[in-house]
Scaffold this active site. Sequence first.
Site, mmCIF file in Angstrom:
data_model
loop_
_atom_site.group_PDB
_atom_site.id
_atom_site.type_symbol
_atom_site.label_atom_id
_atom_site.label_comp_id
_atom_site.label_asym_id
_atom_site.label_seq_id
_atom_site.Cartn_x
_atom_site.Cartn_y
_atom_site.Cartn_z
ATOM 1 C CE LYS A 275 -13.016 6.048 0.385
ATOM 2 N NZ LYS A 275 -12.441 5.558 1.648
ATOM 3 C CG ASP B 232 -13.721 5.915 5.614
ATOM 4 O OD1 ASP B 232 -14.550 4.994 5.660
ATOM 5 O OD2 ASP B 232 -13.062 6.195 4.599
HETATM 6 P P1 NDP Z 1 -3.046 4.475 1.755
HETATM 7 O O1 NDP Z 1 -2.394 3.754 0.627
HETATM 8 O O2 NDP Z 1 -3.649 5.821 1.527
HETATM 9 O O3 NDP Z 1 -1.970 4.625 2.957
HETATM 10 C C1 NDP Z 1 -1.208 3.525 3.378
HETATM 11 C C2 NDP Z 1 -0.412 3.886 4.636
HETATM 12 O O4 NDP Z 1 0.246 2.699 5.087
HETATM 13 C C3 NDP Z 1 0.672 4.931 4.412
HETATM 14 O O5 NDP Z 1 0.808 5.722 5.564
HETATM 15 C C4 NDP Z 1 1.927 4.061 4.199
HETATM 16 O O6 NDP Z 1 3.108 4.714 4.566
HETATM 17 C C5 NDP Z 1 1.648 2.942 5.185
HETATM 18 N N1 NDP Z 1 2.379 1.725 4.856
HETATM 19 C C6 NDP Z 1 2.068 0.803 3.910
HETATM 20 N N2 NDP Z 1 2.971 -0.187 3.908
HETATM 21 C C7 NDP Z 1 3.884 0.127 4.867
HETATM 22 C C8 NDP Z 1 5.054 -0.510 5.361
HETATM 23 N N3 NDP Z 1 5.476 -1.673 4.867
HETATM 24 N N4 NDP Z 1 5.746 0.077 6.365
HETATM 25 C C9 NDP Z 1 5.320 1.258 6.898
HETATM 26 N N5 NDP Z 1 4.207 1.912 6.471
HETATM 27 C C10 NDP Z 1 3.496 1.347 5.472
HETATM 28 O O7 NDP Z 1 -4.133 3.457 2.308
HETATM 29 P P2 NDP Z 1 -5.468 3.790 3.142
HETATM 30 O O8 NDP Z 1 -5.166 4.796 4.169
HETATM 31 O O9 NDP Z 1 -6.586 4.030 2.192
HETATM 32 O O10 NDP Z 1 -5.755 2.369 3.818
HETATM 33 C C11 NDP Z 1 -4.939 1.902 4.879
HETATM 34 C C12 NDP Z 1 -5.584 0.659 5.460
HETATM 35 O O11 NDP Z 1 -6.840 1.014 6.037
HETATM 36 C C13 NDP Z 1 -5.901 -0.444 4.435
HETATM 37 O O12 NDP Z 1 -5.560 -1.691 5.016
HETATM 38 C C14 NDP Z 1 -7.397 -0.345 4.255
HETATM 39 O O13 NDP Z 1 -7.981 -1.603 3.936
HETATM 40 C C15 NDP Z 1 -7.818 0.079 5.645
HETATM 41 N N6 NDP Z 1 -9.114 0.741 5.700
HETATM 42 C C16 NDP Z 1 -10.032 0.249 6.572
HETATM 43 C C17 NDP Z 1 -11.261 0.834 6.687
HETATM 44 C C18 NDP Z 1 -12.237 0.263 7.649
HETATM 45 O O14 NDP Z 1 -13.404 0.661 7.604
HETATM 46 N N7 NDP Z 1 -11.824 -0.640 8.544
HETATM 47 C C19 NDP Z 1 -11.629 2.012 5.899
HETATM 48 C C20 NDP Z 1 -10.570 2.495 5.035
HETATM 49 C C21 NDP Z 1 -9.370 1.850 4.937
HETATM 50 P P3 NDP Z 1 3.965 5.592 3.507
HETATM 51 O O15 NDP Z 1 3.302 6.942 3.471
HETATM 52 O O16 NDP Z 1 5.324 5.617 4.099
HETATM 53 O O17 NDP Z 1 3.896 4.848 2.190
#
Ligand code: NDP
Length: 291
Positions: free
Chosen positions: A75, A111
């Site tokens: 991306k 998105d």
């Molecule tokens: P990233 O890996 O880029 O970001 C993940 C985020 O989740 C970070 O902010 C991270 O925080 C946080 N996080 C993960 N685990 C924890 C935890 N245990 N406690 C607190 N914070 C947590 O992922 P994406 O942004 O790409 O994706 C996020 C979600 O969005 C996924 O589930 C994905 O499937 C979904 N998604 C859905 C779409 C849709 O069309 N419905 C499109 C794109 C994504 P930290 O920075 O502290 O690690």
Amino acid sequence: MLAAVPANFKAELVACFGQPVAENPTGAMQEAAFRALGLNWRYLTVEVPAAGLRDAIAGMRAFGMQGINLTIPHKVAVLEYLDEIAPDAAIIGAVNTVRREGGRLIGENTDGKGFLRGVRGDAGVDPANKRVVVLGAGGAARAIVTELALSGALEVVVVNRSAPRGEQMVADLASKTKAPIRFEPWRGTYAVAGDTDILVNATSIGLYPDVDAMPPVDLAGAHRNMLLCDVVFNPPETRLLQAARKRGLRVLDGLSMLVYQGTIGFELWTGRKAPEQVMKQALREALGLMP
Ligand code: NDP
């Protein structure tokens, strides 16, 4: 006498490039939409490793493909191979959809726009002048916060576990959009304030296989009209949505964003109105959610 119809056996091609990509359900909904509108188009789900992206884009140009979707790990990397980046995709810094204009390839990000189309269309809420809290600062959050900022939200509060990541994202998006975006670190349980109009879980908490995970949020103080959105779509009925439903709050699941990022892509590629119901149903079937 029958009029001679010139034969045209040439299909128009679009594709998703990613790795891993085999479990990506987008092709099922796009192909269903092409069939529904009688378009001789094909959507190919193609495994492209990071090192192969340059050649894959060159191949896309050589094949005269109409567009592509990009997923992990392409991306951000794809930006340097395109001719133009749409303004919101440039702010987000990532492209999930490429469209063709003549010989030029233009990078878009659908998105956050897909998320907003769901908020407006499925939940009936206009984010303009609303106070929004977004949990998370990853790729999904970045796209959502950008589009919320550009659509006139009163305030967007980003709450993230990793403070440096959240602070950096907020500083960057606030300076690029000039919108009121601020950061709050996520310490312990986040208590949702009564003036929050929309709460978005844009973290991956609750995503398969960790389906029993629940973001540490306290919904007790939420206003009864608050809309709670979850971007997690696998499963669509997350623990967080269940907790919100129990409190009588309105909810929007992650399938909404997933389907609308696809309908917007379909419209950019074909110039036709997307058959939304067909695409929703195809997506649910592809994810095994139909009876
Ligand atoms: P990233 O890996 O880029 O970001 C993940 C985020 O989740 C970070 O902010 C991270 O925080 C946080 N996080 C993960 N685990 C924890 C935890 N245990 N406690 C607190 N914070 C947590 O992922 P994406 O942004 O790409 O994706 C996020 C979600 O969005 C996924 O589930 C994905 O499937 C979904 N998604 C859905 C779409 C849709 O069309 N419905 C499109 C794109 C994504 P930290 O920075 O502290 O690690």
